[in-house]
Design an enzyme around this catalytic site. Structure first.
Site, PDB file in Angstrom:
ATOM      1  N   CYS A  97       0.829  -1.202   0.000  1.00 38.93           N
ATOM      2  CA  CYS A  97       0.000   0.000   0.000  1.00 38.93           C
ATOM      3  C   CYS A  97       0.867   1.257   0.000  1.00 38.93           C
ATOM      4  CB  CYS A  97      -0.922  -0.007   1.215  1.00 38.93           C
ATOM      5  SG  CYS A  97      -2.346   1.093   1.039  1.00 38.93           S
ATOM      6  N   ASP A 145      -6.135  -3.346  11.274  1.00 34.54           N
ATOM      7  CA  ASP A 145      -4.997  -2.437  11.260  1.00 34.54           C
ATOM      8  C   ASP A 145      -4.772  -1.859  12.652  1.00 34.54           C
ATOM      9  OD1 ASP A 145      -2.894  -0.969  10.303  1.00 34.54           O
ATOM     10  OD2 ASP A 145      -4.064   0.237   8.900  1.00 34.54           O
TER      11      ASP A 145
END
Length: 353
Positions: free
Chosen positions: A6, A117
């Site tokens: 990412c 996360d």
């Protein structure tokens, strides 16, 4: 195992990630030090294979902004990192990854891929893995937060049912994507995932052996056993002698005993959490690749329990992958060409020695 890098913003980093074998590329379209415009995403991903998915990351953006950016950048999925609920998600009408903290309630997110996360996304800080209980979770899920090339294998081992792993700052140096770290992350994740799949293959083999069935291990997982080349297998590819393969009632029963569900009768595929197992008839190899199944060597695998299976040799795998790269049905599988190239290199190296 899905592997997602990412926070990408350069073509060099995108190309390195794709060449290394990632399955998902992440681009941040909301305010961030890693923010990139939709037009630039399109520019730096114009030659990315269709098999690699492009993910746009948004934080509490207006629906119309997300939809427009999705179209301009030609994305495949949307990843949401804000307070978006199912009402918001349903308005998008695209595949969604929803990022949440491990301590958040996530039952409302039906038919959505979850991404667990750290409380501060992109901080490089890991959350307490033991605090997350995934048993019984129906959603596919990514593990993120503080992952890096050194700990990704441990994360995969800790979460064997994870759909994928996600990294951003863990493959950076001074806030810039580090190409060596990207390569190492993907390689370590691939090898760890393959190890988990091979352990599961041995568990399936034990059950089959108990019923006098000796399986053939095929595909990229088989390649890894031969040359230890990280291929990040998509599934466990098993072939059987025709009588065993055609006794599908027995095969289904045995797989159900191992916790698998039949998901595709036509292609003989089974699923358990994020693991997919496909079966085929080994006799088809002769016409497909000129490999006689009677010539494939048997492996007596010595572990806590004795297991037997067949494993194609280096030469036989070369024949199989030479057929695969010319197979129109597998035309989109660019990984086949990489595997064949490595197999041929290993054969040449062995001949020189």
């Amino acid at each position: 195992m899905k592997i997602k890098i990412c926070g990408l913003s350069t073509k060099e980093a995108v190309d390195t990630a794709v060449e290394s074998g990632v399955t998902h590329l992440g681009f941040i379209l909301s305010p961030s030090k890693r923010q990139v415009a939709p037009e630039k995403i399109l520019q730096i991903t114009n030659d990315v294979p269709k098999t690699v998915k492009k993910v746009g990351v948004f934080v509490d953006e207006p629906i119309n902004f997300v939809k427009k950016a999705f179209q301009v950048a030609q994305l495949d999925l949307v990843q949401l990192h804000g307070n978006e609920d199912m009402n918001y998600i349903n308005q998008l009408d695209v595949s969604v990854i929803k990022a949440i903290r491990p301590d958040q309630e996530f039952k409302e997110y039906e038919d959505v891929i979850l991404l667990f996360d750290s409380p501060q996304a992109g901080s490089g800080q890991a959350f307490d893995w033991d605090s997350l209980v995934t048993s019984g979770l129906k959603n596919k899920f990514f593990i993120a937060g503080g992952l890096n090339p050194e700990n990704v294998a441990a994360a995969i081992q800790h979460f064997p049912n994870a759909y994928g792993v996600d990294v951003s700052s863990g493959v950076e140096t001074d806030g810039i994507k580090n190409l060596t770290k990207i390569k190492n992350f993907v390689q370590n994740a691939s090898l760890a995932s393959s190890k988990q799949l091979f352990i599961e293959f041995l568990r399936i083999t034990k059950k089959l052996n108990e019923n006098k069935i000796i399986p053939y291990l095929m595909g990229s997982l088989a390649v890894e056993q031969i040359i230890n080349f990280p291929t990040n297998p998509d599934d466990i590819d098993i072939q059987l002698k025709k009588p065993d393969f055609e006794n599908f009632e027995q095969l289904t029963s045995l797989m159900e005993e191992l916790g698998y569900q039949l998901i595709d009768l036509h292609e003989h595929k089974f699923e358990k959490a994020s693991i997919h197992v496909g079966f085929a008839s080994v006799e088809t190899l002769k016409n497909y690749a000129g490999v006689d199944d009677n010539d494939i060597p048997k492996i007596n695998f010595k572990s806590e329990l004795h297991q037997e299976f067949f494993l194609p040799t280096l030469k036989q795998n070369i024949q199989i992958y030479q057929a695969a790269v010319t197979d129109s049905w597998r035309a989109k599988k660019t990984k086949d060409k990489k595997i064949l190239k490595k197999l041929l290199f290993e054969e040449n190296d062995a001949n020189i020695k």
